[in-house]
Design a protein around this motif. Structure first.
Motif, PDB file in Angstrom:
ATOM      1  N   ALA A   3       3.545  -0.926  -7.884  1.00 55.53           N
ATOM      2  CA  ALA A   3       2.770   0.118  -7.201  1.00 55.53           C
ATOM      3  C   ALA A   3       3.583   1.386  -7.004  1.00 55.53           C
ATOM      4  CB  ALA A   3       2.269  -0.414  -5.858  1.00 55.53           C
ATOM      5  N   SER A  42      -6.167   2.137 -11.943  1.00 53.17           N
ATOM      6  CA  SER A  42      -5.428   0.882 -12.020  1.00 53.17           C
ATOM      7  C   SER A  42      -4.830   0.462 -10.677  1.00 53.17           C
ATOM      8  CB  SER A  42      -4.323   0.983 -13.070  1.00 53.17           C
ATOM      9  OG  SER A  42      -3.282   1.836 -12.617  1.00 53.17           O
ATOM     10  N   GLY A  44      -4.630  -1.029  -7.148  1.00 53.59           N
ATOM     11  CA  GLY A  44      -5.412  -2.027  -6.417  1.00 53.59           C
ATOM     12  C   GLY A  44      -5.757  -1.531  -5.025  1.00 53.59           C
ATOM     13  N   ALA A  45      -6.639  -2.247  -4.363  1.00 53.59           N
ATOM     14  CA  ALA A  45      -7.091  -1.859  -3.025  1.00 53.59           C
ATOM     15  C   ALA A  45      -5.980  -2.028  -1.986  1.00 53.59           C
ATOM     16  CB  ALA A  45      -8.315  -2.668  -2.632  1.00 53.59           C
ATOM     17  N   GLN A  46      -5.201  -3.072  -2.108  1.00 55.48           N
ATOM     18  CA  GLN A  46      -4.138  -3.346  -1.137  1.00 55.48           C
ATOM     19  C   GLN A  46      -2.851  -2.684  -1.599  1.00 55.48           C
ATOM     20  OE1 GLN A  46      -4.735  -4.905   1.739  1.00 55.48           O
ATOM     21  NE2 GLN A  46      -6.877  -5.042   1.092  1.00 55.48           N
ATOM     22  N   GLN A  47      -2.396  -1.699  -0.842  1.00 57.42           N
ATOM     23  CA  GLN A  47      -1.186  -0.969  -1.198  1.00 57.42           C
ATOM     24  C   GLN A  47      -0.265  -0.893   0.021  1.00 57.42           C
ATOM     25  OE1 GLN A  47      -0.362   0.092  -4.199  1.00 57.42           O
ATOM     26  NE2 GLN A  47      -2.312  -0.573  -5.070  1.00 57.42           N
TER      27      GLN A  47
END
Length: 99
Positions: A3, A42, A44-47
């Motif tokens: 991330a 690309s 994701g929702a959880q960061q």
């Protein structure tokens, strides 16, 4: 790609978009947006919080660039209208001058 690496690439694109917009290079800005979009999609929702903070900065820059684009579009539209009036005036002059 993790991330943090992904968000840094997105950040680099965003800063390049901001710079292109600042100098009126709208075509380049659009190309950069197209290149950046898959990277954004690309994510994701959880960061982690650091990534979320960077995303907020990116959103703020996007807002400023969109606002600048609207201002530029209005200015170009006004310039276009003025050019069209000038063209009509020249045409009218040429018609009158031929008599």
């Amino acid at each position: 790609m993790d991330a943090q690496t992904g968000i840094e690439r997105i950040w680099q694109f965003t800063k390049a978009i901001e710079q292109a917009a600042a100098v009126g290079e709208w075509e380049q800005a659009a190309q950069l947006v197209d290149a950046r979009s898959p990277l954004l999609m690309s994510l994701g929702a959880q960061q982690p919080p650091a990534v979320l903070a960077r995303i907020k900065e990116i959103l703020a820059i996007n807002g400023r660039v969109a606002e600048a684009a609207q201002v530029a579009q209005r200015a170009l539209g006004a310039e276009y209208q003025a050019s069209m009036r000038a063209t009509r005036n020249v045409s009218q002059y040429q018609r009158v001058a031929q008599f």
